[in-house]
Design a protein around this motif. Structure first.
Motif, PDB file in Angstrom:
ATOM      1  N   THR A   1     -24.125  11.392  -9.797  1.00 50.50           N
ATOM      2  CA  THR A   1     -24.181  12.483 -10.761  1.00 50.50           C
ATOM      3  C   THR A   1     -25.396  13.403 -10.513  1.00 50.50           C
ATOM      4  O   THR A   1     -26.449  12.937 -10.095  1.00 50.50           O
ATOM      5  N   ARG A   2     -25.200  14.704 -10.720  1.00 49.31           N
ATOM      6  CA  ARG A   2     -26.236  15.743 -10.611  1.00 49.31           C
ATOM      7  C   ARG A   2     -26.788  15.922  -9.197  1.00 49.31           C
ATOM      8  O   ARG A   2     -27.932  16.320  -9.026  1.00 49.31           O
TER       9      ARG A   2
ATOM     10  N   GLY B   1     -24.814  17.586  -6.691  1.00 47.50           N
ATOM     11  CA  GLY B   1     -24.317  18.825  -6.079  1.00 47.50           C
ATOM     12  C   GLY B   1     -22.853  18.869  -5.679  1.00 47.50           C
ATOM     13  O   GLY B   1     -22.435  19.835  -5.034  1.00 47.50           O
TER      14      GLY B   1
ATOM     15  N   THR C   1     -20.095  19.353  -7.594  1.00 50.32           N
ATOM     16  CA  THR C   1     -19.353  20.446  -8.219  1.00 50.32           C
ATOM     17  C   THR C   1     -19.816  21.798  -7.671  1.00 50.32           C
ATOM     18  O   THR C   1     -19.006  22.700  -7.463  1.00 50.32           O
ATOM     19  N   VAL C   2     -21.106  21.912  -7.409  1.00 50.59           N
ATOM     20  CA  VAL C   2     -21.610  23.164  -6.829  1.00 50.59           C
ATOM     21  C   VAL C   2     -20.928  23.404  -5.469  1.00 50.59           C
ATOM     22  O   VAL C   2     -20.473  24.513  -5.178  1.00 50.59           O
TER      23      VAL C   2
ATOM     24  N   LYS D   1     -13.257  16.647 -15.541  1.00 44.93           N
ATOM     25  CA  LYS D   1     -14.387  16.722 -16.479  1.00 44.93           C
ATOM     26  C   LYS D   1     -13.882  17.511 -17.683  1.00 44.93           C
ATOM     27  O   LYS D   1     -14.567  18.393 -18.208  1.00 44.93           O
TER      28      LYS D   1
ATOM     29  N   VAL E   1     -26.776  22.203   1.156  1.00 46.24           N
ATOM     30  CA  VAL E   1     -25.643  23.037   0.737  1.00 46.24           C
ATOM     31  C   VAL E   1     -26.184  24.274   0.016  1.00 46.24           C
ATOM     32  O   VAL E   1     -27.062  24.150  -0.847  1.00 46.24           O
TER      33      VAL E   1
HETATM   34  N1  LIG Z   1     -26.846  23.044  -3.302  1.00 47.10           N
HETATM   35  C1  LIG Z   1     -27.770  22.876  -4.254  1.00 47.10           C
HETATM   36  N2  LIG Z   1     -29.034  23.300  -4.041  1.00 47.10           N
HETATM   37  C2  LIG Z   1     -29.978  23.105  -4.992  1.00 47.10           C
HETATM   38  N3  LIG Z   1     -29.742  22.522  -6.203  1.00 47.10           N
HETATM   39  C3  LIG Z   1     -28.511  22.082  -6.454  1.00 47.10           C
HETATM   40  C4  LIG Z   1     -27.458  22.233  -5.491  1.00 47.10           C
HETATM   41  N4  LIG Z   1     -26.350  21.680  -5.998  1.00 47.10           N
HETATM   42  C5  LIG Z   1     -26.667  21.223  -7.224  1.00 47.10           C
HETATM   43  N5  LIG Z   1     -27.953  21.467  -7.508  1.00 47.10           N
HETATM   44  C6  LIG Z   1     -28.657  21.121  -8.775  1.00 47.10           C
HETATM   45  O1  LIG Z   1     -28.064  19.948  -9.308  1.00 47.10           O
HETATM   46  C7  LIG Z   1     -27.425  20.235 -10.555  1.00 47.10           C
HETATM   47  C8  LIG Z   1     -26.142  19.424 -10.650  1.00 47.10           C
HETATM   48  O2  LIG Z   1     -25.199  19.856  -9.698  1.00 47.10           O
HETATM   49  P1  LIG Z   1     -23.645  19.558  -9.864  1.00 47.10           P
HETATM   50  O3  LIG Z   1     -23.146  20.105 -11.152  1.00 47.10           O
HETATM   51  O4  LIG Z   1     -22.952  20.040  -8.654  1.00 47.10           O
HETATM   52  O5  LIG Z   1     -23.649  17.991  -9.960  1.00 47.10           O
HETATM   53  P2  LIG Z   1     -22.507  16.945  -9.698  1.00 47.10           P
HETATM   54  O6  LIG Z   1     -22.846  16.242  -8.440  1.00 47.10           O
HETATM   55  O7  LIG Z   1     -21.158  17.571  -9.770  1.00 47.10           O
HETATM   56  O8  LIG Z   1     -22.762  15.959 -10.915  1.00 47.10           O
HETATM   57  P3  LIG Z   1     -21.765  15.370 -11.975  1.00 47.10           P
HETATM   58  O9  LIG Z   1     -20.860  14.470 -11.236  1.00 47.10           O
HETATM   59  O10 LIG Z   1     -22.649  14.681 -12.943  1.00 47.10           O
HETATM   60  O11 LIG Z   1     -21.072  16.547 -12.601  1.00 47.10           O
HETATM   61  C9  LIG Z   1     -27.246  21.745 -10.563  1.00 47.10           C
HETATM   62  O12 LIG Z   1     -27.212  22.252 -11.877  1.00 47.10           O
HETATM   63  C10 LIG Z   1     -28.464  22.221  -9.787  1.00 47.10           C
HETATM   64  O13 LIG Z   1     -29.598  22.251 -10.639  1.00 47.10           O
END
Ligand SMILES: Nc1ncnc2c1ncn2[C@@H]1O[C@H](COP(=O)(O)OP(=O)(O)OP(=O)(O)O)[C@@H](O)[C@H]1O
Length: 377
Positions: A143-144, A146, A148-149, A174, A342
């Motif tokens: 989690t958190r 990256g 979803t980004v 989600k 990324v």
């Molecule tokens: N490529 C990136 N570069 C820098 N910071 C990032 C990047 N991707 C994500 N982040 C940071 O991490 C946070 C969480 O990213 P993201 O929403 O993609 O998490 P996730 O892996 O999908 O987590 P979850 O499974 O909990 O939803 C973002 O809000 C940002 O602050």
């Protein structure tokens, strides 16, 4: 005990290298000795150095019996630079990169060729993933970190490159929170936010895949990349683990979960040549929640940080993801392996840039189940 001695030696090597102002080449040679990377006092012999803008490559002849060894990874700390170690054609290659990767790279909205997506920057430069060469991808990460980004970056860049030819079927488990706001875009055909909708979404994709199959057969086509068909269909799953049945589910619910997992497996098995691409995101991949067929048919595997080496092996077939140390840092694994950062993209930016593709809410196309006819040619 061995571990203790090995750890002590490694720590000493790092300390000593930092203290003596030696060249990287000297430090590497000393390290071979200090960590016992030798056969009967014979250490590897430097045979060639190759300089590029971004790295220095040292190539060594090694005594028979030595191959690349995980303990050489200590060189990263000895040299305080990123190091890639490989064993190619009986020679040891030690690539020492000049710079660390940046912790943040902003996505730049520069179009690229058709189905190529700039998914990251590695020590060697930009990494482009070509969905026509490798149709299916898995993305793992705690989690958190990256996931979803990255899914949104792929989504946005595909629209930027191919606004009239790309279409999306999105399973956002989600609760639709991540992709729900894009469901009115002309390229988005379906956003499913729970297992009931996921079942409908996947059943609709399967119907289309079967339609494509009949069409390809009738035309004698084998692979979409050899035809004039421009359309590509992307199925994105954000948080695939939510499709795993558990003992708390009713029999009826389990059937739906089973159907979704089975259909994702089928899509990954048969649809790549027909122009459908699957991107399967998952927080903590296990043998239960990462369908075997999806894993086997996804020749691109990406992982952000994972909690354990075992999880890393499930996600990318090797260790390493457990050591990644900042958000957006990932391993991209195809037949090669790259560590990359990324590019970061945010929702506001996507809405502003791609808002032009929002269809009017009055239009019948704006429901979450838009079933447009597929155009060929
Ligand atoms: N490529 C990136 N570069 C820098 N910071 C990032 C990047 N991707 C994500 N982040 C940071 O991490 C946070 C969480 O990213 P993201 O929403 O993609 O998490 P996730 O892996 O999908 O987590 P979850 O499974 O909990 O939803 C973002 O809000 C940002 O602050």
């Amino acid at each position: 005990m061995d571990l203790l001695i090995g750890g002590g030696l490694a720590a000493f090597t790092i300390y000593a290298a930092a203290k003596w102002q030696k060249s990287d080449q000297d430090k590497i040679q000393h390290t071979f000795k200090n960590i016992g990377y030798l056969v009967k006092d014979k250490t590897p012999k430097l045979f060639k150095t190759t300089r590029s803008d971004t790295y220095m490559l040292y190539t060594y002849h090694v005594p028979f019996g030595l191959v690349d060894d995980p303990k050489l990874q200590v060189l990263e700390k000895v040299l305080n630079k990123p190091v890639k170690i490989s064993f190619v054609n009986t020679k040891l290659h030690i690539k020492v990169f000049n710079q660390q990767l940046p912790k943040l790279i902003d996505y730049d909205w520069k179009p690229t060729e058709r189905w190529n997506i700039p998914i990251g920057k590695s020590y060697n430069g930009s990494i482009l993933h070509d969905f026509d060469k490798i149709p299916h991808m898995t993305i793992a990460g705690m989690t958190r970190q990256g996931k979803t980004v990255l899914l949104k970056l792929i989504f946005a860049h595909l629209i930027l490159n191919n606004p009239d030819d790309v279409e999306f079927y999105i399973i956002d488990l989600k609760g639709g929170l991540e992709f729900g706001e894009y469901e009115n875009m002309k390229q988005v055909k379906f956003v499913a936010s729970d297992v009931d909708e996921a079942e409908q979404c996947l059943s609709s994709v399967m119907d289309k895949v079967k339609e494509d199959m009949r069409y390809f057969k009738a035309k004698g086509y084998r692979n979409i990349v050899d035809t004039k068909i421009k359309r590509r269909r992307f199925v994105i799953v954000d948080e695939g683990a939510q499709l795993t049945p558990s003992k708390h589910h009713t029999k009826e619910q389990r059937k739906k979960f089973d159907y979704c997992q089975y259909t994702l497996g089928e899509i990954s098995r048969i649809s790549g040549a027909l122009g459908t691409r699957l991107i399967f995101g998952n927080q903590y991949p296990t043998v239960d929640n990462l369908p075997r067929e999806v894993k086997q048919n996804s020749d691109a595997k990406i992982s952000f940080r994972l909690p354990t080496e075992i999880a890393s092996r499930v996600a990318i077939d090797e260790h390493g993801a457990e050591k990644l140390n900042n958000a957006g840092r990932a391993i991209y694994r195809t037949h090669e392996k790259h560590i990359m950062q990324v590019p970061y993209i945010d929702d506001k930016d996507i809405s502003e840039r791609l808002g032009v593709y929002n269809v009017s809410s009055a239009s019948p196309e704006t429901t979450s189940r838009r079933e447009d006819t597929v155009e060929f040619g």
